[in-house]
Write a protein that holds these residues in place. Structure first.
Motif, PDB file in Angstrom:
ATOM      1  N   LEU A 158      -2.744 -19.422   8.033  1.00  0.00           N
ATOM      2  CA  LEU A 158      -1.547 -20.131   6.889  1.00  0.00           C
ATOM      3  C   LEU A 158      -1.738 -19.710   5.664  1.00  0.00           C
ATOM      4  N   GLU A 159      -3.419 -20.265   5.084  1.00  0.00           N
ATOM      5  CA  GLU A 159      -3.664 -20.048   3.490  1.00  0.00           C
ATOM      6  C   GLU A 159      -3.438 -18.963   3.278  1.00  0.00           C
ATOM      7  N   ILE A 160      -3.774 -17.449   3.667  1.00  0.00           N
ATOM      8  CA  ILE A 160      -3.429 -16.155   3.619  1.00  0.00           C
ATOM      9  C   ILE A 160      -1.898 -16.302   3.889  1.00  0.00           C
ATOM     10  N   ALA A 161      -0.738 -16.696   4.583  1.00  0.00           N
ATOM     11  CA  ALA A 161       0.546 -16.364   4.472  1.00  0.00           C
ATOM     12  C   ALA A 161       1.054 -16.620   3.495  1.00  0.00           C
ATOM     13  N   LEU A 162       0.554 -18.583   2.824  1.00  0.00           N
ATOM     14  CA  LEU A 162       0.789 -19.343   1.776  1.00  0.00           C
ATOM     15  C   LEU A 162       0.574 -18.095   0.595  1.00  0.00           C
ATOM     16  N   ASP A 163      -0.483 -17.854   0.433  1.00  0.00           N
ATOM     17  CA  ASP A 163      -1.049 -16.957  -0.837  1.00  0.00           C
ATOM     18  C   ASP A 163      -0.548 -15.645  -0.548  1.00  0.00           C
ATOM     19  N   LEU A 164       0.024 -15.153   0.059  1.00  0.00           N
ATOM     20  CA  LEU A 164       0.733 -13.468   0.317  1.00  0.00           C
ATOM     21  C   LEU A 164       1.825 -13.966  -0.179  1.00  0.00           C
ATOM     22  N   LEU A 165       2.801 -14.739   0.534  1.00  0.00           N
ATOM     23  CA  LEU A 165       4.212 -15.175   0.027  1.00  0.00           C
ATOM     24  C   LEU A 165       4.314 -15.674  -1.442  1.00  0.00           C
ATOM     25  N   GLU A 166       3.124 -16.265  -2.097  1.00  0.00           N
ATOM     26  CA  GLU A 166       3.496 -16.658  -3.104  1.00  0.00           C
ATOM     27  C   GLU A 166       2.997 -15.308  -4.105  1.00  0.00           C
ATOM     28  N   ILE A 167       2.780 -13.669  -3.858  1.00  0.00           N
ATOM     29  CA  ILE A 167       2.565 -12.396  -4.409  1.00  0.00           C
ATOM     30  C   ILE A 167       3.883 -11.735  -4.287  1.00  0.00           C
ATOM     31  N   HIS A 168       4.220 -11.875  -2.431  1.00  0.00           N
ATOM     32  CA  HIS A 168       5.429 -10.746  -2.562  1.00  0.00           C
ATOM     33  C   HIS A 168       6.006 -11.232  -1.717  1.00  0.00           C
ATOM     34  N   GLU A 169       7.024 -12.269  -2.815  1.00  0.00           N
ATOM     35  CA  GLU A 169       7.682 -13.838  -2.041  1.00  0.00           C
ATOM     36  C   GLU A 169       9.389 -12.929  -2.230  1.00  0.00           C
ATOM     37  N   ASP A 170       9.195 -11.425  -2.563  1.00  0.00           N
ATOM     38  CA  ASP A 170      10.825 -10.831  -1.581  1.00  0.00           C
ATOM     39  C   ASP A 170      10.301 -10.043  -0.421  1.00  0.00           C
ATOM     40  N   VAL A 171       9.478  -9.889  -0.166  1.00  0.00           N
ATOM     41  CA  VAL A 171       9.086  -9.313   1.170  1.00  0.00           C
ATOM     42  C   VAL A 171       9.593  -9.903   2.292  1.00  0.00           C
ATOM     43  N   ASP A 172      10.006  -8.932   3.382  1.00  0.00           N
ATOM     44  CA  ASP A 172      10.416  -9.774   4.996  1.00  0.00           C
ATOM     45  C   ASP A 172       9.274  -9.548   5.709  1.00  0.00           C
ATOM     46  N   PRO A 173       8.408 -10.200   6.129  1.00  0.00           N
ATOM     47  CA  PRO A 173       7.554 -10.603   6.739  1.00  0.00           C
ATOM     48  C   PRO A 173       7.575  -9.579   8.161  1.00  0.00           C
ATOM     49  N   LEU A 174       8.744  -9.296   8.506  1.00  0.00           N
ATOM     50  CA  LEU A 174       8.667  -8.732   9.811  1.00  0.00           C
ATOM     51  C   LEU A 174       8.942  -7.666   9.659  1.00  0.00           C
ATOM     52  N   LYS A 175       9.213  -7.281   8.677  1.00  0.00           N
ATOM     53  CA  LYS A 175       9.590  -5.263   8.823  1.00  0.00           C
ATOM     54  C   LYS A 175       7.732  -4.586   7.639  1.00  0.00           C
ATOM     55  N   LEU A 176       6.955  -5.760   7.813  1.00  0.00           N
ATOM     56  CA  LEU A 176       5.759  -5.344   7.454  1.00  0.00           C
ATOM     57  C   LEU A 176       4.600  -5.267   7.867  1.00  0.00           C
ATOM     58  N   ARG A 177       4.037  -3.328   7.822  1.00  0.00           N
ATOM     59  CA  ARG A 177       3.386  -3.194   9.098  1.00  0.00           C
ATOM     60  C   ARG A 177       2.089  -3.147   9.151  1.00  0.00           C
ATOM     61  N   PHE A 178       1.191  -3.321  10.489  1.00  0.00           N
ATOM     62  CA  PHE A 178       0.087  -3.864   9.750  1.00  0.00           C
ATOM     63  C   PHE A 178      -0.544  -3.502   9.079  1.00  0.00           C
ATOM     64  N   THR A 179      -0.825  -1.738   8.831  1.00  0.00           N
ATOM     65  CA  THR A 179      -1.539  -1.644   8.174  1.00  0.00           C
ATOM     66  C   THR A 179      -1.883  -1.972   7.083  1.00  0.00           C
ATOM     67  N   GLU A 180      -0.393  -2.468   6.453  1.00  0.00           N
ATOM     68  CA  GLU A 180      -0.147  -2.876   4.988  1.00  0.00           C
ATOM     69  C   GLU A 180      -0.877  -4.166   4.706  1.00  0.00           C
ATOM     70  N   LEU A 181      -0.346  -5.871   6.384  1.00  0.00           N
ATOM     71  CA  LEU A 181      -0.132  -6.387   5.588  1.00  0.00           C
ATOM     72  C   LEU A 181      -2.297  -6.651   5.534  1.00  0.00           C
ATOM     73  N   ARG A 182      -2.771  -5.899   6.510  1.00  0.00           N
ATOM     74  CA  ARG A 182      -4.252  -6.014   6.588  1.00  0.00           C
ATOM     75  C   ARG A 182      -4.769  -5.698   4.797  1.00  0.00           C
ATOM     76  N   GLN A 183      -4.527  -4.567   4.457  1.00  0.00           N
ATOM     77  CA  GLN A 183      -4.863  -4.291   3.328  1.00  0.00           C
ATOM     78  C   GLN A 183      -4.064  -5.322   2.484  1.00  0.00           C
TER      79      GLN A 183
END
Length: 66
Positions: free
Chosen positions: A9-34
């Motif tokens: 959850l904390e990781i998701a909140l940080d990512l949401l703040e940084i990448h607010e315009d990204v749809d997490p459903l369209k994100l590849r796991f390789t990109e998410l991991r990086q």
């Protein structure tokens, strides 16, 4: 102490703040991991990440967007 893979959850909140315009459903796991590894406060072994961990982060991110 920084974020660890189990802090989905904390990781998701940080990512949401940084990448607010990204749809997490369209994100590849390789990109998410990086993106997680690139977080300034992330401090865990990169080799301890698997598909289940990334799914947990993605689901937390999706629930925060909704």
């Amino acid at each position: 102490m920084g974020l660890r893979w189990t802090d989905s959850l904390e990781i998701a909140l940080d990512l949401l703040e940084i990448h607010e315009d990204v749809d997490p459903l369209k994100l590849r796991f390789t990109e998410l991991r990086q993106w997680i590894l690139d977080l300034e406060n992330f401090d865990d072994d990169p080799n301890h990440c698997g598909e289940q961990v990334l799914e947990a982060v993605q689901l937390a991110w999706i629930s925060e967007v909704d």
